[in-house]
Structure formats: structure tokens, C-alpha cells
Design a protein around this motif. Structure first.
Motif, PDB file in Angstrom:
ATOM      1  N   GLN A  92      48.414  89.479  27.373  1.00 48.78           N
ATOM      2  CA  GLN A  92      49.509  89.108  26.464  1.00 48.78           C
ATOM      3  C   GLN A  92      48.968  89.125  25.042  1.00 48.78           C
ATOM      4  N   PRO A  93      49.167  90.241  24.319  1.00 48.51           N
ATOM      5  CA  PRO A  93      48.504  90.424  23.032  1.00 48.51           C
ATOM      6  C   PRO A  93      48.867  89.406  21.952  1.00 48.51           C
ATOM      7  N   GLY A  94      50.071  88.912  21.893  1.00 51.40           N
ATOM      8  CA  GLY A  94      50.467  88.002  20.813  1.00 51.40           C
ATOM      9  C   GLY A  94      50.205  86.544  21.105  1.00 51.40           C
ATOM     10  N   ARG A  95      49.732  86.235  22.289  1.00 48.40           N
ATOM     11  CA  ARG A  95      49.590  84.849  22.703  1.00 48.40           C
ATOM     12  C   ARG A  95      48.582  84.076  21.846  1.00 48.40           C
ATOM     13  N   GLY A  96      47.445  84.644  21.527  1.00 48.64           N
ATOM     14  CA  GLY A  96      46.428  83.964  20.729  1.00 48.64           C
ATOM     15  C   GLY A  96      46.893  83.667  19.319  1.00 48.64           C
ATOM     16  N   LYS A  97      47.577  84.616  18.709  1.00 47.53           N
ATOM     17  CA  LYS A  97      48.085  84.417  17.353  1.00 47.53           C
ATOM     18  C   LYS A  97      49.133  83.312  17.318  1.00 47.53           C
ATOM     19  N   LYS A  98      50.010  83.282  18.312  1.00 48.19           N
ATOM     20  CA  LYS A  98      51.066  82.275  18.348  1.00 48.19           C
ATOM     21  C   LYS A  98      50.467  80.877  18.435  1.00 48.19           C
ATOM     22  N   ASN A  99      49.458  80.696  19.281  1.00 48.10           N
ATOM     23  CA  ASN A  99      48.815  79.392  19.413  1.00 48.10           C
ATOM     24  C   ASN A  99      48.167  78.966  18.108  1.00 48.10           C
ATOM     25  N   GLN A 100      47.528  79.905  17.409  1.00 45.25           N
ATOM     26  CA  GLN A 100      46.895  79.591  16.138  1.00 45.25           C
ATOM     27  C   GLN A 100      47.939  79.209  15.100  1.00 45.25           C
ATOM     28  N   MET A 101      49.072  79.917  15.072  1.00 46.35           N
ATOM     29  CA  MET A 101      50.133  79.594  14.127  1.00 46.35           C
ATOM     30  C   MET A 101      50.717  78.217  14.427  1.00 46.35           C
ATOM     31  N   ASP A 102      50.893  77.870  15.693  1.00 40.92           N
ATOM     32  CA  ASP A 102      51.404  76.558  16.069  1.00 40.92           C
ATOM     33  C   ASP A 102      50.446  75.456  15.621  1.00 40.92           C
ATOM     34  N   GLN A 103      49.141  75.687  15.790  1.00 41.27           N
ATOM     35  CA  GLN A 103      48.160  74.693  15.372  1.00 41.27           C
ATOM     36  C   GLN A 103      48.175  74.512  13.860  1.00 41.27           C
ATOM     37  N   ASN A 104      48.304  75.602  13.123  1.00 34.18           N
ATOM     38  CA  ASN A 104      48.376  75.505  11.659  1.00 34.18           C
ATOM     39  C   ASN A 104      49.623  74.751  11.224  1.00 34.18           C
ATOM     40  N   ARG A 105      50.757  75.011  11.876  1.00 35.08           N
ATOM     41  CA  ARG A 105      52.008  74.322  11.538  1.00 35.08           C
ATOM     42  C   ARG A 105      51.900  72.835  11.845  1.00 35.08           C
ATOM     43  N   LYS A 106      51.313  72.480  12.970  1.00 39.59           N
ATOM     44  CA  LYS A 106      51.152  71.071  13.340  1.00 39.59           C
ATOM     45  C   LYS A 106      50.196  70.361  12.388  1.00 39.59           C
ATOM     46  N   ALA A 107      49.140  71.041  11.961  1.00 34.37           N
ATOM     47  CA  ALA A 107      48.202  70.448  11.007  1.00 34.37           C
ATOM     48  C   ALA A 107      48.892  70.183   9.673  1.00 34.37           C
ATOM     49  N   ALA A 108      49.746  71.102   9.235  1.00 29.22           N
ATOM     50  CA  ALA A 108      50.481  70.920   7.988  1.00 29.22           C
ATOM     51  C   ALA A 108      51.466  69.750   8.105  1.00 29.22           C
ATOM     52  N   GLN A 109      52.139  69.627   9.244  1.00 25.48           N
ATOM     53  CA  GLN A 109      53.055  68.507   9.462  1.00 25.48           C
ATOM     54  C   GLN A 109      52.311  67.177   9.457  1.00 25.48           C
ATOM     55  N   LEU A 110      51.147  67.146  10.099  1.00 22.23           N
ATOM     56  CA  LEU A 110      50.344  65.931  10.145  1.00 22.23           C
ATOM     57  C   LEU A 110      49.879  65.536   8.748  1.00 22.23           C
ATOM     58  N   ALA A 111      49.453  66.511   7.953  1.00 21.44           N
ATOM     59  CA  ALA A 111      49.019  66.232   6.583  1.00 21.44           C
ATOM     60  C   ALA A 111      50.174  65.681   5.753  1.00 21.44           C
ATOM     61  N   ALA A 112      51.379  66.230   5.941  1.00 18.30           N
ATOM     62  CA  ALA A 112      52.546  65.744   5.208  1.00 18.30           C
ATOM     63  C   ALA A 112      52.889  64.312   5.606  1.00 18.30           C
ATOM     64  N   LEU A 113      52.807  63.988   6.876  1.00 11.78           N
ATOM     65  CA  LEU A 113      53.086  62.626   7.335  1.00 11.78           C
ATOM     66  C   LEU A 113      52.043  61.638   6.810  1.00 11.78           C
ATOM     67  N   LYS A 114      50.776  62.052   6.815  1.00  8.13           N
ATOM     68  CA  LYS A 114      49.724  61.185   6.281  1.00  8.13           C
ATOM     69  C   LYS A 114      49.952  60.887   4.806  1.00  8.13           C
ATOM     70  N   LYS A 115      50.368  61.919   4.054  1.00 11.29           N
ATOM     71  CA  LYS A 115      50.627  61.740   2.627  1.00 11.29           C
ATOM     72  C   LYS A 115      51.846  60.843   2.420  1.00 11.29           C
ATOM     73  N   LYS A 116      52.868  61.038   3.221  1.00 14.84           N
ATOM     74  CA  LYS A 116      54.106  60.251   3.102  1.00 14.84           C
ATOM     75  C   LYS A 116      53.845  58.761   3.345  1.00 14.84           C
ATOM     76  N   TYR A 117      53.030  58.465   4.328  1.00 11.83           N
ATOM     77  CA  TYR A 117      52.784  57.068   4.700  1.00 11.83           C
ATOM     78  C   TYR A 117      51.448  56.553   4.156  1.00 11.83           C
ATOM     79  N   SER A 118      50.810  57.283   3.269  1.00  8.83           N
ATOM     80  CA  SER A 118      49.558  56.895   2.622  1.00  8.83           C
ATOM     81  C   SER A 118      48.465  56.537   3.617  1.00  8.83           C
ATOM     82  N   ILE A 119      48.283  57.407   4.580  1.00 12.08           N
ATOM     83  CA  ILE A 119      47.241  57.221   5.589  1.00 12.08           C
ATOM     84  C   ILE A 119      46.158  58.248   5.314  1.00 12.08           C
ATOM     85  N   SER A 120      44.910  57.794   5.327  1.00  7.38           N
ATOM     86  CA  SER A 120      43.830  58.755   5.076  1.00  7.38           C
ATOM     87  C   SER A 120      43.084  59.132   6.315  1.00  7.38           C
TER      88      SER A 120
END
Length: 120
Positions: A92-120
Motif C-alpha cells: 500500500q504505497p500511500g499508507r506511510g505518508k498518510k500516517n506521517q501526515m496524521d502524526q503531524n496534524r495531531k502534533a499541531a493540534q496538541l501544540a495549539a491546545l497547550k498554548k491555549k491552556y498555557s501548558i508547557s
């Protein structure tokens, strides 16, 4: 002749393709042994075996015909080779890229939540 007509009209699942991915191979298996095992299910175009420490024990097998690849996956998944049960999957050629994109999106969401709630 009837078999060929049946094959042409057969509907295959979307993940089925000519390239199969094989894991858990014995580290000392040779290319000739791979051709012996996988060649029983149809004409093989190419076999690519891992040669680095991260990829040893893994291989890609490319068949000439998609039905031969399906037959190999159906029959060889869980097959015992030199005391190891091999895992045979469709590539499945696109499977690895999709997982990496999902991880990047989740990391960005987590960073936004940390900033919103002032958590370091």
C-alpha cells in the motif's frame, strides 16, 4: 478458456495489486529460495529483498498478473519458512505518508491546545 473469462469478470477488493510485501523472512534466505516459494503462484517480474539492518527479513515481490499476486497472498500468509511464519500483505504505497501526515496534524493540534491552556 472458461477460467480466463471468469478471471476477467472477477471483482477484486481495492487493496489488491501486483506488488506484495513480505515480512518475517529468515535472514539467510536466498533469492533463489524466494523464487522457488513465490514462483509457484505465477510469473514473477521482480523480487526486492532487504539488505540493511532495518530492512533485512523483508521483501517485495512483484507479479506479472494481479490474480497471481492474490493467489500468493491467500496461500502464503502464515506459511512456515525455515521455522518462521511469514506475513504476506498487499503493498500500500500511500499508507506511510498518510500516517506521517496524521502524526503531524495531531502534533499541531496538541501544540495549539497547550498554548491555549498555557501548558508547557
Amino acid at each position: 478458456m472458461a477460467e480466463m473469462r471468469g478471471r476477467a469478470n472477477a471483482r477484486l477488493p481495492p487493496e489488491v495489486n501486483r506488488i506484495i510485501f513480505v515480512k518475517n523472512l529468515p535472514f539467510k534466505i536466498t533469492a533463489e529460495e524466494m523464487y522457488d516459494i513465490f514462483g509457484k503462484y505465477g510469473a514473477i517480474r521482480q523480487i526486492r529483498m532487504g539488505n540493511t539492518p532495518a530492512t533485512v527479513g523483508k521483501a517485495y515481490v512483484v507479479y506479472e498478473d494481479i490474480f497471481d499476486a492474490k493467489n500468493a497472498v491467500d496461500h502464503l500468509s502464515g506459511f512456515n519458512v525455515c521455522g518462521r511464519y511469514i506475513i504476506v500483505l498487499y503493498h500500500q504505497p500511500g499508507r506511510g505518508k498518510k500516517n506521517q501526515m496524521d502524526q503531524n496534524r495531531k502534533a499541531a493540534q496538541l501544540a495549539a491546545l497547550k498554548k491555549k491552556y498555557s501548558i508547557s
